[in-house]
Write a protein that holds these residues in place. Structure first.
Motif, mmCIF file in Angstrom:
data_model
loop_
_atom_site.group_PDB
_atom_site.id
_atom_site.type_symbol
_atom_site.label_atom_id
_atom_site.label_comp_id
_atom_site.label_asym_id
_atom_site.label_seq_id
_atom_site.Cartn_x
_atom_site.Cartn_y
_atom_site.Cartn_z
ATOM 1 N N UNK A 34 0.819 -1.216 0.000
ATOM 2 C CA UNK A 34 0.000 0.000 0.000
ATOM 3 C C UNK A 34 0.856 1.270 0.000
ATOM 4 N N UNK A 35 0.422 2.246 -0.785
ATOM 5 C CA UNK A 35 1.077 3.548 -0.803
ATOM 6 C C UNK A 35 2.319 3.647 -1.645
ATOM 7 N N UNK A 36 2.618 2.624 -2.459
ATOM 8 C CA UNK A 36 3.860 2.623 -3.248
ATOM 9 C C UNK A 36 3.622 2.797 -4.746
ATOM 10 N N UNK A 37 2.431 3.209 -5.124
ATOM 11 C CA UNK A 37 2.081 3.296 -6.548
ATOM 12 C C UNK A 37 2.988 4.255 -7.303
ATOM 13 N N UNK A 38 3.387 5.359 -6.662
ATOM 14 C CA UNK A 38 4.246 6.327 -7.349
ATOM 15 C C UNK A 38 5.575 5.689 -7.749
ATOM 16 N N UNK A 39 6.152 4.901 -6.849
ATOM 17 C CA UNK A 39 7.415 4.232 -7.174
ATOM 18 C C UNK A 39 7.239 3.260 -8.333
ATOM 19 N N UNK A 56 -9.216 7.649 -6.269
ATOM 20 C CA UNK A 56 -9.177 8.615 -5.170
ATOM 21 C C UNK A 56 -8.377 8.079 -3.981
ATOM 22 N N UNK A 57 -8.495 6.770 -3.739
ATOM 23 C CA UNK A 57 -7.887 6.170 -2.555
ATOM 24 C C UNK A 57 -6.405 6.477 -2.441
ATOM 25 N N UNK A 58 -5.696 6.521 -3.582
ATOM 26 C CA UNK A 58 -4.242 6.670 -3.533
ATOM 27 C C UNK A 58 -3.820 8.029 -3.016
ATOM 28 N N UNK A 59 -4.663 9.060 -3.241
ATOM 29 C CA UNK A 59 -4.262 10.386 -2.782
ATOM 30 C C UNK A 59 -4.811 10.689 -1.385
ATOM 31 N N UNK A 60 -5.498 9.713 -0.768
ATOM 32 C CA UNK A 60 -5.924 9.854 0.631
ATOM 33 C C UNK A 60 -4.862 9.232 1.538
ATOM 34 N N UNK A 61 -3.627 9.644 1.341
ATOM 35 C CA UNK A 61 -2.499 9.091 2.092
ATOM 36 C C UNK A 61 -1.382 10.120 2.090
ATOM 37 N N UNK A 121 7.586 12.716 -7.517
ATOM 38 C CA UNK A 121 8.752 12.058 -6.938
ATOM 39 C C UNK A 121 8.294 11.012 -5.939
ATOM 40 N N UNK A 122 9.164 10.049 -5.684
ATOM 41 C CA UNK A 122 8.907 9.073 -4.621
ATOM 42 C C UNK A 122 9.357 9.687 -3.297
ATOM 43 N N UNK A 123 8.389 9.894 -2.411
ATOM 44 C CA UNK A 123 8.644 10.444 -1.088
ATOM 45 C C UNK A 123 8.205 9.404 -0.070
ATOM 46 N N UNK A 124 9.125 8.737 0.594
ATOM 47 C CA UNK A 124 8.740 7.677 1.535
ATOM 48 C C UNK A 124 7.834 8.220 2.629
ATOM 49 N N UNK A 125 6.819 7.441 3.034
ATOM 50 C CA UNK A 125 5.918 7.905 4.083
ATOM 51 C C UNK A 125 6.588 7.889 5.449
#
Length: 769
Positions: A245-250, A327-332, A612-616
């Protein structure tokens, strides 16, 4: 429903955000049936029969005892106190006095007008319009909220990089185009049917399943990138890439890297239709920071094998590909990045503006996305003018209440949180939408007065000082209308109001008279007269096009009116592709901004000038080794009518159901159907568990919307026994750019609950004396 009942019962049309339907009362029992023209009707309408007269409904005006006895002021007893019933005239006199005190002593900058717009599909009894119209009439304005919990990050970044957000989501790639033209749909976060079953203003035709089936039968390939297999319907036979989860940008970066290094990207498109590609390419190839964003780099971040990434990238070349981002991906955390990077991936493929290709941001997220727009205007109640003008991003309400006078960054501005004394809420339930509910409880304890209109005893109503019982949609007349659904609905009253419940309009009309602004608010019209007035706009639009334009009484008797719709012409993206000089995008450059000088100039480390990939900040680790996905529910809209039979039927042992991979459960001694405790440093909740292989290991899923039900309301961090995941989620903005909601993802630990199961009291009315 038997043929005998249908033959002997008079059904009347009505509408809801989850579907047009008709309803009738027979021997006190409510009967509902979906619109016959809906190819895939939604069973959420089955929450209505049991909800109409449920004990959770609020029967009369209530005032919190502590507020009544001690007067306005901060109070930690909110949500823990008992209530005192009062007659309508007395409570309106009391509230009118408090509104005058705030207006005269503090002005409109001390009032927050809370509402979230999903209260009714009717365009007149639209709670958000009603409360804002009232506050503009009575105060000359108020502190408002902007954006939404669903799309807070996207709605801020899209205007900078792509242009008009509404055009991108509503006038771009349609389901008709998917069915006829798409050769591959690459869906980041999927297009779950439970989401597109819902549309603001109502929906008469749920077409998404049929369109995807038609595309599949024609040979279109669907690829789902999500930790949840159910985020695309079974019928499309999607290939499932179960990423972390949350790694789609990479993952998107690595796909574009493969396209570029293997010469599979469309450089001609990038040169003509975008700006900033060379700056981004230096980052992509590692020339800017020393790290190439290739498949090998992305594999450990995403949990997807490097060769699988490269293979997928090669499959994208030479086909009509539609890239969608949920939408879900940008709710993080850093939710702006997958929105931006999805556009860059689509641009690198060179297909933006082609039928069934390009970028379909949020396609499938809401029922009116991906449809033709109506060609005539609909009925809309004017909210008046907010002359005060101050606002906050909608997901920052707790920050505002806890930190008045504190500065924060938003969309390149440095803003200051106002000092709010009174919160007036009509429509919506922040104890569903907001994150870190224990923090929200502290925030609501800080105000002088909290006023709530509500039809049932939600947690928001329980935390209020003054609770005014509002009617349910079935108890009033209205006009159902959505800008992208062709059916306008005469919403007939089906039942009498519950107890002493009143329409929001009648409540505000009564308060307006006490504040001396009755004419400004009502304009001298009754509710039925307002329906006539609002309908006239659509009637005139039909006349202007030379189309039949029935008068209001004819429309009301017929029950529905089918409206003309505009062309499926691809909107501004098609026009831009055909002639970018004549039809530039409304961005600073007139092009797709892969690098944005504007955003770079804001100087926000949390949102740089290119994707950019910005780690959470929050990642699984010691104590919280699992990802939690807190997504939208399937059996209700948000938290609405959670006490209805359809919603209750989806629970186990009275609790919301969490999904978990069998391997994770086995490691913790958890069996299917057990009650589990989910917890982290912010809070804890109980849920029943469903074990399934259709979820990525290391991930737990728990839908939002179960009514917050603290085991011990006196505790500052009580256990929610019902399964509300927002006791666990983090109350922080997506970035300093958008300050959007980050409630989709958090980290937790899970254990089998072995104690005595606490009772569910979420739907029991509070004590009243």
């Amino acid at each position: 429903m038997s043929a005998e009942i249908a033959a002997t019962t008079e059904f009347h049309p009505h509408s809801s955000h989850w579907g047009v339907f008709s309803a009738a009362l027979r021997d006190g029992e409510l009967l509902v049936r979906p619109h016959p023209g809906d190819p895939d009707p939604n069973d959420i309408i089955q929450n209505f029969p049991s909800a109409l007269r449920h004990p959770a409904r609020i029967a009369q005006p209530m005032v919190r005892r502590g507020w009544l006895e001690r007067g306005p002021g901060p109070d930690r007893r909110r949500g823990r106190d008992e209530f005192v019933p009062m007659p309508w005239d007395a409570v309106l006199d009391l509230l009118g006095g408090e509104l005058r005190r705030i207006r005269d002593s503090h002005g409109p900058g001390a009032v927050f007008g809370g509402s979230y717009g999903w209260a009714s599909a009717g365009r007149f009894h639209h709670a958000q319009s009603q409360i804002h119209r009232f506050l503009n009439s009575a105060f000359g304005g108020y502190v408002a909220s902007v954006n939404s919990y669903s799309s807070g990050a996207a709605s801020v970044i899209v205007p900078h990089i792509l242009g008009n957000y509404e055009e991108l989501t509503k006038h771009n790639v349609t389901w008709e185009q998917v069915a006829q033209h798409s050769e591959m749909v690459l869906a980041f976060g999927g297009m779950a049917l439970k989401n597109s079953m819902v549309a603001g203003g109502g929906i008469s035709e749920h077409v998404e399943r049929g369109a995807m089936q038609a595309a599949r039968e024609r040979g279109c390939d669907f690829v789902l990138v999500s930790p949840l297999r159910g985020d695309l319907p079974e019928e499309v036979g999607a290939e499932w890439i179960a990423n972390i989860p949350g790694t789609d940008t990479a993952l998107m970066l690595a796909l574009v890297h493969t396209l570029v290094t293997e010469g599979l990207h469309d450089q001609a498109f990038l040169d003509r239709f975008t700006t900033g590609w060379p700056v981004f390419e230096r980052y992509l190839l590692g020339e800017a920071d020393g790290q190439s964003k290739d498949a090998k780099w992305a594999a450990p971040i995403t949990g997807v094998a490097a060769e699988a990434i490269r293979t997928l990238a090669r499959r994208l070349h030479g086909r009509r590909v539609l890239v969608t981002v949920a939408h879900a991906l940008q709710r993080a955390e850093h939710g702006e990045q997958p929105v931006w990077m999805g556009a860059v991936l689509a641009a690198a493929l060179g297909q933006i503006g082609l039928p069934g290709g390009g970028y379909g941001y949020a396609l499938g997220a809401i029922g009116y996305y991906g449809r033709r727009a109506n060609a005539v205007p609909g009925p809309t109640l004017s909210q008046g003018r907010n002359r005060h003008g101050n606002y906050i991003p909608v997901a920052r309400i707790a920050d505002m209440l806890l930190n008045p006078g504190t500065q924060y960054r938003y969309n390149g501005q440095t803003r200051t949180y106002p000092d709010i004394r009174l919160v007036y809420w009509a429509g919506g339930n922040p104890f569903h939408h907001h994150q870190d509910l224990n923090r929200l409880r502290q925030a609501f304890a800080r105000v002088d007065t909290l006023v709530v209109h509500e039809l049932a005893w939600t947690a928001t109503a329980r935390h209020a000082d003054i609770v005014l019982p509002a009617t349910m949609t079935l108890e009033r007349e209205d006009i159902g209308y959505s800008s992208h659904d062709p059916l306008m609905v005469a919403m007939h009253r089906i039942a009498e109001p519950y107890g002493e419940a009143r329409d929001d309009y009648d409540i505000f009309a009564g308060l307006s008279g006490r504040l001396g602004v009755a004419e400004a608010f009502t304009e001298g019209r009754t509710s039925r007269e307002w329906l006539h007035h609002l309908y006239a706009r659509t009637q005139q639009g039909l006349r202007d096009q030379g189309l039949p334009a029935p008068d209001f009484e004819e429309f009301w008797a017929a029950g529905t009116l089918r409206l003309p719709q505009g062309p499926d012409d691809g909107g501004p993206w098609r026009a831009f592709r055909e002639d970018p000089e004549a039809n530039p995008l409304p961005t600073p450059s007139g092009r797709i901004e892969i690098f944005s000088e504007t955003i770079a100039g804001f100087g926000e480390a949390s949102c740089p000038g290119h994707p950019a990939w910005l780690p959470p900040d929050e990642i699984p680790g010691a104590g919280t080794p699992l990802h939690l996905v807190a997504n939208q529910p399937a059996t209700r809209l948000h938290s609405q009518l959670d006490f209805g039979d359809h919603s209750i039927g989806s629970k186990r042992r009275g609790r919301e159901v969490a999904s978990m991979h069998p391997a994770d459960a086995a490691a913790r001694g958890i069996a299917d159907g057990d009650v589990i405790r989910l917890f982290n440093d912010r809070g804890a909740c109980l849920a029943a568990v469903r074990l399934t292989p259709e979820i990525r290991p290391g991930v737990v899923q728990l839908a939002t919307g179960a009514w917050y039900d603290p085991e011990d309301p006196e505790d500052d961090r009580p256990l929610c026994v019902h399964g509300n995941p927002n006791v666990l989620t983090r109350d922080a903005g997506t970035s300093a750019l958008a300050q959007g909601c980050t409630g989709q993802l958090t980290v937790v630990e899970v254990e089998r609950f072995t104690g005595n199961l606490p009772p569910i009291r979420a739907f029991d009315p509070p004590q009243a004396r």
